[in-house]
Design an enzyme around this catalytic site. Structure first.
Site, short mmCIF file in Angstrom:
data_model
loop_
_atom_site.label_atom_id
_atom_site.label_comp_id
_atom_site.label_asym_id
_atom_site.label_seq_id
_atom_site.Cartn_x
_atom_site.Cartn_y
_atom_site.Cartn_z
N TYR A 21 0.87 -1.32 0.07
CA TYR A 21 0.03 -0.17 -0.02
C TYR A 21 0.89 1.28 -0.05
O TYR A 21 0.54 2.21 -0.78
CB TYR A 21 -0.86 0.08 1.17
CG TYR A 21 -1.64 1.19 1.47
CD1 TYR A 21 -2.77 1.70 0.65
CD2 TYR A 21 -1.50 2.07 2.43
CE1 TYR A 21 -3.68 2.79 0.67
CE2 TYR A 21 -1.92 3.18 2.64
CZ TYR A 21 -3.10 3.59 1.63
OH TYR A 21 -3.96 5.05 1.78
N GLU A 43 -11.33 6.10 5.20
CA GLU A 43 -10.65 6.62 6.42
C GLU A 43 -11.62 6.88 7.28
O GLU A 43 -11.41 6.97 8.66
CB GLU A 43 -10.04 8.08 5.79
CG GLU A 43 -9.11 7.84 5.07
CD GLU A 43 -7.65 7.40 5.67
OE1 GLU A 43 -7.55 7.31 6.82
OE2 GLU A 43 -6.73 6.95 4.96
N TRP A 51 -5.15 2.05 10.53
CA TRP A 51 -5.38 1.80 9.11
C TRP A 51 -4.97 0.39 8.61
O TRP A 51 -5.55 -0.25 7.65
CB TRP A 51 -4.46 2.68 8.46
CG TRP A 51 -4.49 2.53 6.97
CD1 TRP A 51 -3.56 2.22 6.01
CD2 TRP A 51 -5.54 2.77 5.98
NE1 TRP A 51 -3.93 2.10 4.66
CE2 TRP A 51 -5.60 2.34 4.49
CE3 TRP A 51 -6.91 3.15 6.27
CZ2 TRP A 51 -6.33 2.45 3.54
CZ3 TRP A 51 -7.74 3.53 5.40
CH2 TRP A 51 -7.54 2.87 4.17
#
Length: 186
Positions: A21, A43, A51
């Site tokens: 990522y 988010e 995350w």
């Protein structure tokens, strides 16, 4: 696959998915309106979590939310909400699910008025990527506060200044790669 020998931002750690990522998405200027919306929603789901947790559930989120197609998500009703609340592959927060459905409707309303979501997102920086100093990463900025206020004014939820700043970093509106990260000047 991520190269384990590259020097990258510390948050990427040693998790291969986080590294991939970092290497391929985070901080890359995103101009696709659907993807900008997807990342804003994700988010919001990340609020109060890591995350890493959301990233590892992203494929399940995409399946659960019809590929993050705003037009389809906007039509979700009580049956879909209950299906989502029973889905162990995603973050099962009724408030965040409701916020996602509402955000899809807002996205659609903007499009119906001829307002391009990409143009809206990038309008706050004149279409340019802001650049952090590579040493200190703030939790929020005056710019994320400005964007957050406008998103809230339009009815979006889970878009506080900290969430918005994380989104800005994720979609490349801000380049906050560390000074010694191989992606900083990529």
């Amino acid at each position: 696959m991520a190269d384990p020998d590259r020097h990258r931002c510390a948050w990427a750690g040693d998790d291969p998915l986080m590294q991939q990522y970092h290497d391929e998405e985070w901080g890359v200027p995103q101009r696709d309106p659907r993807m900008l919306w997807e990342m804003l929603v994700l988010e919001g789901f990340q609020a109060g979590l890591s995350w890493r947790t959301v990233l590892h559930k992203r494929d399940a989120f995409r399946k659960a939310f019809a590929g993050f197609d705003p037009a389809r998500v906007a039509r979700f009703g009580p049956r879909e909400v209950e299906r989502l609340m029973a889905d162990p592959g995603i973050v099962r927060s009724r408030a965040k699910i409701a916020a996602t459905i509402a955000a899809a409707k807002i996205y659609g309303d903007m499009a119906a008025r001829g307002e391009d979501f990409t143009a809206f997102c990038w309008s706050f920086t004149g279409g340019k990527t802001l650049r952090g100093d590579g040493r200190a990463v703030p939790a929020s900025t005056a710019k994320s506060e400005e964007i957050s206020s406008e998103l809230k004014r339009r009815g979006f939820k889970f878009v506080g200044p900290v969430i918005v700043y994380a989104w800005m970093q994720a979609v490349g509106i801000v380049n906050d790669h560390a000074a010694d990260c191989f992606r900083r000047n990529a």
